[in-house]
Design an enzyme around this catalytic site. Sequence first.
Site, short mmCIF file in Angstrom:
data_model
loop_
_atom_site.label_atom_id
_atom_site.label_comp_id
_atom_site.label_asym_id
_atom_site.label_seq_id
_atom_site.Cartn_x
_atom_site.Cartn_y
_atom_site.Cartn_z
NE ARG A 12 -1.92 -1.52 3.48
CZ ARG A 12 -2.19 -1.30 4.75
NH1 ARG A 12 -3.34 -0.75 5.10
NH2 ARG A 12 -1.33 -1.62 5.69
CG ASN A 65 -3.80 -4.64 3.27
OD1 ASN A 65 -3.23 -4.57 2.19
ND2 ASN A 65 -3.16 -4.59 4.41
#
EC number: 3.6.1.7
Length: 94
Positions: free
Chosen positions: A22, A40
């Site tokens: 990320r 996520n």
Amino acid sequence: MVRERKAMLVRVSGRVQGVSFRIWTRREAERLGITGWVRNERDGSVAAMIVGSDAALANMVERLWIGPAAASVVSVDTEPVALHDPVQGFQITG
């Protein structure tokens, strides 16, 4: 001249959680001038909504296939989505 911006929902599968995917995605998106978000998912994948020019989106999808050094990407699925409101910045949302 205003560049047309498009939006795309992306799901990246493989070893993509626990490898700074990320953070890496946000850095790459900002470098390419892309706005949106990344998070996520419960199934172990990473989802992102990316907004930018056709060229920037294509470049980002290519980069997502690579990911950060510790990642092992198995698939990158994309789906165009309608962009109703402007998106500012690039956020990690979950």
